[in-house]
Design an enzyme around this catalytic site. Structure first.
Site, PDB file in Angstrom:
ATOM      1  N   CYS A   9     -54.966 -13.653  21.455  1.00  0.00           N
ATOM      2  CA  CYS A   9     -54.576 -14.513  20.324  1.00  0.00           C
ATOM      3  C   CYS A   9     -55.121 -15.922  20.546  1.00  0.00           C
ATOM      4  CB  CYS A   9     -53.060 -14.565  20.169  1.00  0.00           C
ATOM      5  SG  CYS A   9     -52.335 -13.110  19.380  1.00  0.00           S
ATOM      6  N   ASP A  32     -67.268 -10.037  27.166  1.00  0.00           N
ATOM      7  CA  ASP A  32     -66.253  -9.811  28.198  1.00  0.00           C
ATOM      8  C   ASP A  32     -66.525 -10.752  29.384  1.00  0.00           C
ATOM      9  OD1 ASP A  32     -64.237  -7.163  28.873  1.00  0.00           O
ATOM     10  OD2 ASP A  32     -64.812  -8.478  30.538  1.00  0.00           O
ATOM     11  N   HIS A  48     -52.158 -10.146  15.808  1.00  0.00           N
ATOM     12  CA  HIS A  48     -51.687  -9.531  17.057  1.00  0.00           C
ATOM     13  C   HIS A  48     -51.118  -8.132  16.799  1.00  0.00           C
ATOM     14  CE1 HIS A  48     -50.285  -9.417  21.207  1.00  0.00           C
ATOM     15  NE2 HIS A  48     -49.222  -8.792  20.728  1.00  0.00           N
ATOM     16  N   ASN A  89     -58.903   1.201  25.432  1.00  0.00           N
ATOM     17  CA  ASN A  89     -57.922   1.614  26.434  1.00  0.00           C
ATOM     18  C   ASN A  89     -56.527   1.388  25.871  1.00  0.00           C
ATOM     19  OD1 ASN A  89     -59.849   2.243  28.449  1.00  0.00           O
ATOM     20  ND2 ASN A  89     -60.088   0.071  28.917  1.00  0.00           N
ATOM     21  N   GLY A  95     -55.427   2.097  31.704  1.00  0.00           N
ATOM     22  CA  GLY A  95     -55.738   0.811  32.326  1.00  0.00           C
ATOM     23  C   GLY A  95     -55.797  -0.357  31.364  1.00  0.00           C
ATOM     24  N   HIS A 100     -53.283  -6.728  23.447  1.00  0.00           N
ATOM     25  CA  HIS A 100     -53.727  -7.087  22.084  1.00  0.00           C
ATOM     26  C   HIS A 100     -54.855  -6.113  21.787  1.00  0.00           C
ATOM     27  CE1 HIS A 100     -54.841 -10.402  18.970  1.00  0.00           C
ATOM     28  NE2 HIS A 100     -55.680  -9.398  18.774  1.00  0.00           N
ATOM     29  N   HIS A 102     -57.910  -4.084  21.331  1.00  0.00           N
ATOM     30  CA  HIS A 102     -59.303  -4.501  21.477  1.00  0.00           C
ATOM     31  C   HIS A 102     -60.187  -3.293  21.688  1.00  0.00           C
ATOM     32  CE1 HIS A 102     -57.408  -4.612  25.475  1.00  0.00           C
ATOM     33  NE2 HIS A 102     -58.581  -4.251  25.974  1.00  0.00           N
ATOM     34  N   HIS A 104     -63.829  -2.228  23.313  1.00  0.00           N
ATOM     35  CA  HIS A 104     -64.977  -2.573  24.157  1.00  0.00           C
ATOM     36  C   HIS A 104     -66.225  -1.967  23.516  1.00  0.00           C
ATOM     37  CE1 HIS A 104     -62.535  -3.500  27.905  1.00  0.00           C
ATOM     38  NE2 HIS A 104     -61.662  -2.766  27.232  1.00  0.00           N
TER      39      HIS A 104
HETATM   40  P1  5GP Z   1     -58.563  -3.624  29.037  1.00  0.00           P
HETATM   41  O1  5GP Z   1     -58.579  -3.343  30.497  1.00  0.00           O
HETATM   42  O2  5GP Z   1     -57.246  -4.214  28.580  1.00  0.00           O
HETATM   43  O3  5GP Z   1     -59.035  -2.508  28.168  1.00  0.00           O
HETATM   44  O4  5GP Z   1     -59.687  -4.751  28.828  1.00  0.00           O
HETATM   45  C1  5GP Z   1     -59.449  -6.111  28.860  1.00  0.00           C
HETATM   46  C2  5GP Z   1     -60.804  -6.764  29.001  1.00  0.00           C
HETATM   47  O5  5GP Z   1     -60.684  -8.130  28.679  1.00  0.00           O
HETATM   48  C3  5GP Z   1     -61.365  -6.687  30.420  1.00  0.00           C
HETATM   49  O6  5GP Z   1     -62.645  -6.049  30.389  1.00  0.00           O
HETATM   50  C4  5GP Z   1     -61.447  -8.137  30.862  1.00  0.00           C
HETATM   51  O7  5GP Z   1     -62.577  -8.410  31.662  1.00  0.00           O
HETATM   52  C5  5GP Z   1     -61.468  -8.893  29.557  1.00  0.00           C
HETATM   53  N1  5GP Z   1     -60.849 -10.211  29.611  1.00  0.00           N
HETATM   54  C6  5GP Z   1     -59.627 -10.493  30.124  1.00  0.00           C
HETATM   55  N2  5GP Z   1     -59.362 -11.805  29.995  1.00  0.00           N
HETATM   56  C7  5GP Z   1     -60.445 -12.346  29.365  1.00  0.00           C
HETATM   57  C8  5GP Z   1     -60.748 -13.693  28.958  1.00  0.00           C
HETATM   58  O8  5GP Z   1     -59.999 -14.634  29.142  1.00  0.00           O
HETATM   59  N3  5GP Z   1     -61.957 -13.865  28.353  1.00  0.00           N
HETATM   60  C9  5GP Z   1     -62.838 -12.837  28.126  1.00  0.00           C
HETATM   61  N4  5GP Z   1     -63.986 -13.145  27.533  1.00  0.00           N
HETATM   62  N5  5GP Z   1     -62.560 -11.570  28.514  1.00  0.00           N
HETATM   63  C10 5GP Z   1     -61.382 -11.332  29.115  1.00  0.00           C
HETATM   64 ZN    ZN Z   2     -52.521 -11.242  20.653  1.00  0.00          ZN
END
Ligand code: 5GP
Ligand code: ZN
Length: 116
Positions: A9, A32, A48, A89, A95, A100, A102, A104
């Site tokens: 957010c 990322d 959100h 994910n 994992g 929030h 998202h 990839h």
């Molecule tokens: P998840 O593991 O929740 O599917 O993916 C979260 C992703 O967000 C991870 O690949 C992590 O590297 C990325 N990430 C986490 N915090 C930040 C941030 O502050 N900025 C950016 N650009 N990516 C983030």
């Molecule tokens: Zn959020």
């Protein structure tokens, strides 16, 4: 609606910096911070929503739009022809680290299957 403790957010509201590759009124896409491939972009709805698990019927449009914008970004990043993967994910076993929703968008190298 924004969650005041949610890092994505904050990114959506430009309260913390990120390398933004696409933005409109509904969606933001940014690189990322810890890329797992030459192209690793995160796409989020600005609203959100914690995860796929909490989606409701009125979210269907934004989920479709995120995929259409992924197609455009893949073209901009020159991975549309070589191929790419879109991953959401969801929950502890997958994992999911950021609560929030998202997606990839990953590409630019050969991706193994099945995922770990
Ligand atoms: P998840 O593991 O929740 O599917 O993916 C979260 C992703 O967000 C991870 O690949 C992590 O590297 C990325 N990430 C986490 N915090 C930040 C941030 O502050 N900025 C950016 N650009 N990516 C983030
Ligand atoms: Zn959020």
């Amino acid at each position: 609606m924004a969650d005041k403790d949610c890092i994505f957010c904050k990114i959506a509201r430009h309260k913390i910096p990120s390398k933004i590759v696409y933005e409109d009124e509904d969606i933001i896409a940014f690189r990322d911070i810890d890329p797992k491939a030459p192209v690793h972009i995160i796409l989020i709805p600005k609203t959100h929503i914690p995860s796929i698990k909490e989606l409701i019927e009125t979210d269907e449009k934004i989920i479709g739009k995120i995929h259409r914008i992924s197609q455009k970004i893949a073209e901009d990043e020159s991975i549309a022809q070589s191929g790419f993967r879109i991953v959401a994910n969801t929950g502890p076993d997958a994992g999911q680290a950021v609560a929030h929703l998202h997606f990839h968008l990953i590409g630019g190298r050969k991706l193994s299957w099945p995922p770990g």
